[in-house]
Design an enzyme around this catalytic site. Sequence first.
Site, PDB file in Angstrom:
ATOM      1  CG  ASP A 225      -0.217  -0.431   2.462  1.00 42.04           C
ATOM      2  OD1 ASP A 225       0.952  -0.034   2.648  1.00 42.04           O
ATOM      3  OD2 ASP A 225      -0.811  -1.175   3.255  1.00 42.04           O
TER       4      ASP A 225
ATOM      5  CG  ASP B 209       1.012   3.993   4.538  1.00 43.25           C
ATOM      6  OD1 ASP B 209      -0.178   3.816   4.206  1.00 43.25           O
ATOM      7  OD2 ASP B 209       1.664   3.177   5.199  1.00 43.25           O
TER       8      ASP B 209
ATOM      9  CG  ASP C 259       9.651   0.656  12.424  1.00 41.71           C
ATOM     10  OD1 ASP C 259       9.842   1.308  11.383  1.00 41.71           O
ATOM     11  OD2 ASP C 259       8.943  -0.375  12.438  1.00 41.71           O
TER      12      ASP C 259
HETATM   13  P1  ATP Z   1       4.640  -3.386   5.103  1.00 42.39           P
HETATM   14  O1  ATP Z   1       3.474  -2.511   4.763  1.00 42.39           O
HETATM   15  O2  ATP Z   1       5.454  -3.862   3.978  1.00 42.39           O
HETATM   16  O3  ATP Z   1       4.290  -4.437   6.049  1.00 42.39           O
HETATM   17  P2  ATP Z   1       5.583  -0.986   6.365  1.00 42.39           P
HETATM   18  O4  ATP Z   1       6.976  -0.534   6.655  1.00 42.39           O
HETATM   19  O5  ATP Z   1       4.777  -0.172   5.435  1.00 42.39           O
HETATM   20  O6  ATP Z   1       5.679  -2.482   5.905  1.00 42.39           O
HETATM   21  P3  ATP Z   1       3.496  -0.555   8.232  1.00 42.39           P
HETATM   22  O7  ATP Z   1       3.133  -1.370   9.412  1.00 42.39           O
HETATM   23  O8  ATP Z   1       2.566  -0.458   7.083  1.00 42.39           O
HETATM   24  O9  ATP Z   1       4.889  -1.091   7.755  1.00 42.39           O
HETATM   25  O10 ATP Z   1       3.829   0.902   8.774  1.00 42.39           O
HETATM   26  C1  ATP Z   1       4.066   2.020   7.923  1.00 42.39           C
HETATM   27  C2  ATP Z   1       5.221   2.853   8.474  1.00 42.39           C
HETATM   28  O11 ATP Z   1       4.876   3.361   9.779  1.00 42.39           O
HETATM   29  C3  ATP Z   1       6.512   2.084   8.691  1.00 42.39           C
HETATM   30  O12 ATP Z   1       7.279   2.032   7.537  1.00 42.39           O
HETATM   31  C4  ATP Z   1       7.177   2.874   9.790  1.00 42.39           C
HETATM   32  O13 ATP Z   1       7.796   4.029   9.288  1.00 42.39           O
HETATM   33  C5  ATP Z   1       6.014   3.308  10.633  1.00 42.39           C
HETATM   34  N1  ATP Z   1       5.686   2.364  11.730  1.00 42.39           N
HETATM   35  C6  ATP Z   1       4.740   1.407  11.732  1.00 42.39           C
HETATM   36  N2  ATP Z   1       4.701   0.764  12.900  1.00 42.39           N
HETATM   37  C7  ATP Z   1       5.633   1.329  13.676  1.00 42.39           C
HETATM   38  C8  ATP Z   1       6.068   1.113  15.022  1.00 42.39           C
HETATM   39  N3  ATP Z   1       5.526   0.165  15.768  1.00 42.39           N
HETATM   40  N4  ATP Z   1       7.042   1.907  15.496  1.00 42.39           N
HETATM   41  C9  ATP Z   1       7.590   2.886  14.737  1.00 42.39           C
HETATM   42  N5  ATP Z   1       7.226   3.129  13.480  1.00 42.39           N
HETATM   43  C10 ATP Z   1       6.263   2.364  12.941  1.00 42.39           C
HETATM   44 MG    MG Z   2       2.721  -0.440   4.862  1.00 41.84          MG
END
Ligand code: ATP
Ligand code: MG
Length: 491
Positions: A59, A61, A181
Amino acid sequence: MAPPAPLARIIPRDQHSISRAAVSPNALKVLYRLRDAGFEAFLVGGCVRDLMLGLTPKDFDIATSALPEEVRRVFRNCRLVGRRFRLAHVFFGREIIEVATFRATSAPEAGDDPTNGDEALDDEDSSDDGSDEELSAPELDEGDDARLAPSGNPDRVTDHSGRLLRDNVYGSIDEDVWRRDFTANALYYNIADFSVWDYVGGFEDIEARQLRLIGDPATRFREDPVRMLRAARFQAKLGFTLDSATAAPIAELRHLLAGVPPARLFDETLKLFLSGHGARSLNVLREWGLLGELLPTVARYLDQNADSSVARMLQKGLENTDARVVAGRPVTPTFLFSLLLYGPIANLIERQPRDRWQDIGTIVDAVDRAARDAQSRIAVPKRFSLGVREMFAAQPRLEQPRGRRALRLLEQPRFRAAYDLLLLRAEFGLAAGDVAHWWTVLQEVSQADREKMADSLAAVPGGNAGSHDGSAPRPSRSRGGRRRRRPSRPA
Ligand code: ATP
Ligand code: MG
């Protein structure tokens, strides 16, 4: 457009590999509209990382300087969600683009570590009904657990273990970055000039395929212990290595996962195991000792039965599930938990006298007990644990098909999953291969032939099921075709 914040390294469009052709057209629309309305707008997080790696993002963001209300004014097809932190969801048919206003943590004091995490950031991935109950930090409860951070900032509250309970001010991009993170998850793609902004060395870390927490790892894991699971997930998903300083505190801090709301751990479990890299997730979780925090009975089973048929079946079942995800076919938590809990369930069944292993009552009790044990950490919704029970209860019926009644099993909603489990068991000697084959053929033939097959069950060998323990299957015995035979006869 505001001038670039001084701390960011700005990587111009000709020096990175992100192409707009790989970005969702709807996400681009949102970015352009925000830009044209005078706001800063960036792609952020996992999608920038994945684009750099040449992967297809799940997705897209968006982070922006526009406040949620301002976002809403720009888009008609927009809904604000979330209680504490409002996020905008912009709808395009089935695609939802999530737009988050830059969020600050408390401004770092001089000499302070500028890294403030935010588990409420998880709001960003709750694409559900907008309630952030499950995925984000609990509401501030001024009970004994909550205290103000040393800064005395009432917007930033942690509990006794350092877990962040509230963190809640809008800010600018150079504040937003510190709550993310991993460095690889903290790159921003600027729609104004297609550059990438990097405050934390994420660009190099992605090139080095390395996962590194922003800030002091122990502090960041304490703020939000789920980050340990996220580390494992990104390792499994991306094949990155965990930077040694990031990995160092895990052994000491992994017990903090016990304090994470079980609903959030359920969500994380699905992300770990149903996103196309579940088999690798299992291994990474075991490697860091994290499986024992998430699914203690499963971890114990695998430790004690490392090379058993059940352990190998679990690995293969997860690989099959991964292949389905990659092929875009549906997967279910029910099947996943049947695989994960198979060992603990088998253990419980085998505590009973051998002649009861095939009894539905024994099986159902074992499933319920194993599910209850799992519930102590992970909130598995009832519909899935009931599904697991049905899948297991169906096994003896499948292993001992009884005349035309067997045909009715075909119509049951859980048939396909139960049959898949039977096939997998048979592959590892945990059920008779000839019965599994009989069901395969049954599904391939006409209704008339099905009836013939059911009527001539007399000729079906099999019924050697019930070897849950990974031992070699007992030799098949001819069952003599008496349809009256109880399904759960003693061996
Ligand atoms: P994917 O969507 O591929 O699983 P993602 O990196 O996009 O991985 P998401 O859970 O969708 O992970 O979160 C989007 C963004 O928000 C992350 O890339 C990170 O920058 C931030 N994020 C999400 N969860 C946390 C957390 N628990 N602590 C700190 N930052 C976070
Ligand atoms: Mg994501």
